[in-house]
Design a protein around this motif. Sequence first.
Motif, PDB file in Angstrom:
ATOM      1  N   LYS A   1     -46.526 -10.935 -48.013  1.00 53.22           N
ATOM      2  CA  LYS A   1     -46.711 -10.579 -48.587  1.00 53.22           C
ATOM      3  C   LYS A   1     -47.321 -10.166 -49.764  1.00 53.22           C
ATOM      4  O   LYS A   1     -47.904  -9.667 -50.448  1.00 53.22           O
ATOM      5  CB  LYS A   1     -47.002  -8.983 -46.788  1.00 53.22           C
ATOM      6  CG  LYS A   1     -48.079  -9.723 -46.053  1.00 53.22           C
ATOM      7  CD  LYS A   1     -47.935  -8.845 -45.154  1.00 53.22           C
ATOM      8  CE  LYS A   1     -48.584  -9.460 -43.544  1.00 53.22           C
ATOM      9  NZ  LYS A   1     -49.191  -8.378 -42.593  1.00 53.22           N
ATOM     10  N   MET A   2     -46.221  -9.351 -49.403  1.00 48.96           N
ATOM     11  CA  MET A   2     -45.972  -8.716 -51.384  1.00 48.96           C
ATOM     12  C   MET A   2     -46.541  -9.835 -52.482  1.00 48.96           C
ATOM     13  O   MET A   2     -47.152  -9.670 -53.541  1.00 48.96           O
ATOM     14  CB  MET A   2     -44.202  -8.890 -51.764  1.00 48.96           C
ATOM     15  CG  MET A   2     -44.368  -8.050 -53.354  1.00 48.96           C
ATOM     16  SD  MET A   2     -42.570  -8.027 -53.656  1.00 48.96           S
ATOM     17  CE  MET A   2     -42.369  -6.249 -52.625  1.00 48.96           C
ATOM     18  N   ALA A   3     -46.020 -11.721 -51.756  1.00 48.25           N
ATOM     19  CA  ALA A   3     -45.822 -12.538 -52.765  1.00 48.25           C
ATOM     20  C   ALA A   3     -47.640 -12.732 -52.817  1.00 48.25           C
ATOM     21  O   ALA A   3     -48.137 -12.608 -53.748  1.00 48.25           O
ATOM     22  CB  ALA A   3     -45.819 -13.833 -52.534  1.00 48.25           C
ATOM     23  N   ILE A   4     -48.160 -12.409 -51.959  1.00 50.67           N
ATOM     24  CA  ILE A   4     -49.717 -12.735 -51.994  1.00 50.67           C
ATOM     25  C   ILE A   4     -50.922 -11.643 -52.595  1.00 50.67           C
ATOM     26  O   ILE A   4     -51.712 -11.828 -52.447  1.00 50.67           O
ATOM     27  CB  ILE A   4     -50.524 -13.924 -50.837  1.00 50.67           C
ATOM     28  CG1 ILE A   4     -49.916 -12.821 -49.771  1.00 50.67           C
ATOM     29  CG2 ILE A   4     -49.253 -14.932 -50.117  1.00 50.67           C
ATOM     30  CD1 ILE A   4     -49.840 -13.413 -48.273  1.00 50.67           C
ATOM     31  N   LYS A   5     -50.283 -10.530 -52.692  1.00 50.68           N
ATOM     32  CA  LYS A   5     -51.040  -9.761 -53.387  1.00 50.68           C
ATOM     33  C   LYS A   5     -51.511  -9.845 -54.470  1.00 50.68           C
ATOM     34  O   LYS A   5     -52.938  -9.680 -55.323  1.00 50.68           O
ATOM     35  CB  LYS A   5     -50.556  -8.236 -53.716  1.00 50.68           C
ATOM     36  CG  LYS A   5     -49.702  -8.008 -52.291  1.00 50.68           C
ATOM     37  CD  LYS A   5     -49.264  -6.333 -52.840  1.00 50.68           C
ATOM     38  CE  LYS A   5     -48.977  -5.411 -51.471  1.00 50.68           C
ATOM     39  NZ  LYS A   5     -48.132  -4.658 -51.309  1.00 50.68           N
ATOM     40  N   ASP A   6     -50.705 -11.254 -54.947  1.00 50.28           N
ATOM     41  CA  ASP A   6     -51.456 -11.755 -56.418  1.00 50.28           C
ATOM     42  C   ASP A   6     -51.683 -13.237 -55.689  1.00 50.28           C
ATOM     43  O   ASP A   6     -51.783 -13.745 -55.511  1.00 50.28           O
ATOM     44  CB  ASP A   6     -49.934 -12.637 -57.210  1.00 50.28           C
ATOM     45  CG  ASP A   6     -50.309 -12.786 -58.413  1.00 50.28           C
ATOM     46  OD1 ASP A   6     -51.979 -13.176 -58.601  1.00 50.28           O
ATOM     47  OD2 ASP A   6     -49.772 -13.200 -59.441  1.00 50.28           O
ATOM     48  N   LYS A   7     -53.480 -12.583 -56.100  1.00 47.12           N
ATOM     49  CA  LYS A   7     -54.494 -13.650 -55.515  1.00 47.12           C
ATOM     50  C   LYS A   7     -54.254 -15.545 -55.757  1.00 47.12           C
ATOM     51  O   LYS A   7     -55.406 -15.861 -55.589  1.00 47.12           O
ATOM     52  CB  LYS A   7     -56.108 -13.053 -56.120  1.00 47.12           C
ATOM     53  CG  LYS A   7     -56.145 -11.649 -55.412  1.00 47.12           C
ATOM     54  CD  LYS A   7     -56.388 -10.891 -53.915  1.00 47.12           C
ATOM     55  CE  LYS A   7     -56.402  -9.860 -53.231  1.00 47.12           C
ATOM     56  NZ  LYS A   7     -56.356  -9.403 -51.717  1.00 47.12           N
ATOM     57  N   ARG A   8     -54.199 -14.971 -56.598  1.00 52.19           N
ATOM     58  CA  ARG A   8     -53.801 -16.612 -57.996  1.00 52.19           C
ATOM     59  C   ARG A   8     -53.635 -17.409 -56.708  1.00 52.19           C
ATOM     60  O   ARG A   8     -53.919 -18.724 -56.574  1.00 52.19           O
ATOM     61  CB  ARG A   8     -52.895 -17.073 -58.839  1.00 52.19           C
ATOM     62  CG  ARG A   8     -51.391 -16.926 -58.971  1.00 52.19           C
ATOM     63  CD  ARG A   8     -50.974 -17.031 -59.885  1.00 52.19           C
ATOM     64  NE  ARG A   8     -50.718 -15.606 -60.754  1.00 52.19           N
ATOM     65  CZ  ARG A   8     -50.354 -15.705 -61.968  1.00 52.19           C
ATOM     66  NH1 ARG A   8     -49.914 -16.531 -63.221  1.00 52.19           N
ATOM     67  NH2 ARG A   8     -50.154 -14.066 -62.503  1.00 52.19           N
ATOM     68  N   TYR A   9     -53.128 -17.280 -55.445  1.00 53.92           N
ATOM     69  CA  TYR A   9     -51.915 -17.855 -54.007  1.00 53.92           C
ATOM     70  C   TYR A   9     -52.770 -18.430 -53.325  1.00 53.92           C
ATOM     71  O   TYR A   9     -52.461 -19.248 -52.528  1.00 53.92           O
ATOM     72  CB  TYR A   9     -50.718 -17.231 -53.926  1.00 53.92           C
ATOM     73  CG  TYR A   9     -50.110 -17.078 -55.327  1.00 53.92           C
ATOM     74  CD1 TYR A   9     -49.449 -18.730 -55.674  1.00 53.92           C
ATOM     75  CD2 TYR A   9     -48.956 -15.820 -55.521  1.00 53.92           C
ATOM     76  CE1 TYR A   9     -48.123 -18.264 -56.646  1.00 53.92           C
ATOM     77  CE2 TYR A   9     -48.065 -15.746 -55.905  1.00 53.92           C
ATOM     78  CZ  TYR A   9     -47.881 -17.004 -57.722  1.00 53.92           C
ATOM     79  OH  TYR A   9     -46.772 -16.346 -57.736  1.00 53.92           O
ATOM     80  N   ILE A  10     -53.959 -17.774 -53.291  1.00 59.13           N
ATOM     81  CA  ILE A  10     -54.960 -17.811 -52.113  1.00 59.13           C
ATOM     82  C   ILE A  10     -55.503 -18.722 -52.364  1.00 59.13           C
ATOM     83  O   ILE A  10     -56.275 -19.320 -52.899  1.00 59.13           O
ATOM     84  CB  ILE A  10     -55.641 -16.457 -51.678  1.00 59.13           C
ATOM     85  CG1 ILE A  10     -54.274 -14.912 -51.087  1.00 59.13           C
ATOM     86  CG2 ILE A  10     -56.763 -16.612 -50.473  1.00 59.13           C
ATOM     87  CD1 ILE A  10     -55.860 -14.476 -51.621  1.00 59.13           C
ATOM     88  N   GLY A  11     -55.196 -19.226 -50.900  1.00 58.26           N
ATOM     89  CA  GLY A  11     -55.728 -21.450 -51.160  1.00 58.26           C
ATOM     90  C   GLY A  11     -56.070 -22.528 -52.079  1.00 58.26           C
ATOM     91  O   GLY A  11     -56.245 -23.265 -52.577  1.00 58.26           O
ATOM     92  N   ASN A  12     -54.307 -21.964 -52.618  1.00 59.21           N
ATOM     93  CA  ASN A  12     -54.217 -22.622 -53.974  1.00 59.21           C
ATOM     94  C   ASN A  12     -52.444 -22.591 -53.848  1.00 59.21           C
ATOM     95  O   ASN A  12     -51.660 -23.151 -55.230  1.00 59.21           O
ATOM     96  CB  ASN A  12     -54.401 -21.975 -55.159  1.00 59.21           C
ATOM     97  CG  ASN A  12     -54.314 -22.246 -56.913  1.00 59.21           C
ATOM     98  OD1 ASN A  12     -54.489 -23.664 -56.817  1.00 59.21           O
ATOM     99  ND2 ASN A  12     -53.802 -22.052 -57.270  1.00 59.21           N
TER     100      ASN A  12
END
Length: 197
Positions: free
Chosen positions: A84-95
């Motif tokens: 969850k800490m990592a996916i706070k960076d929105k660039r990872y969502i769906g990518n």
Amino acid sequence: HDIKLGRDGFFTYLRREGLLVKPKKSYTKTTFSKHWMKKHPNLLKEEGLHDAEHVLVTDASSRKIVGHHVSKDMKAESVVKALKMAIKDKRYIGNAVHHSDRGLQYCSAVYQNALQASQIQPSMTDGYDCYQNALAERVNGILKQEFLLHRCRTFAELKILVRESIAIYNDMRPHLSLNMATPNQVHNRKGQLLELA
């Protein structure tokens, strides 16, 4: 300082001066992969792009530790906190592709639901083969050996040292594989496709 010294020469110098950190010789297997839960195929077998291990989530392109959580157990709820800490960076969502070993915590519904909610594709090793999870093994080794995480006396001390060590690793430690840039320097470049590990 215009010092020309390669990695091998540097380690020879450190060895001669008695400055090398002695690695721990014992090996503890922390992954139990012979469980009944669904295991995902290894999408990165040929490419070797991403790895994640224990409390760390590492971006395979930049080598930056983008998520971490210090826990006394390996329960899925604890490991999800690093994700969850990592996916706070929105660039990872769906990518992104998330690569891990086949541990119970990574196969659990809690962890898989967190990946699915961010449209991150799971990938897993074919079994217990540390070479299929090489980046995670390398980053964990760096933190344990170079930053001496195994010498902490208390859990609170460990949490502080992990946070400080990750900041130094991300901001100050150059990597040969990154042309001597730091993980943060590479991570912050624009227009680069980054994938979650």
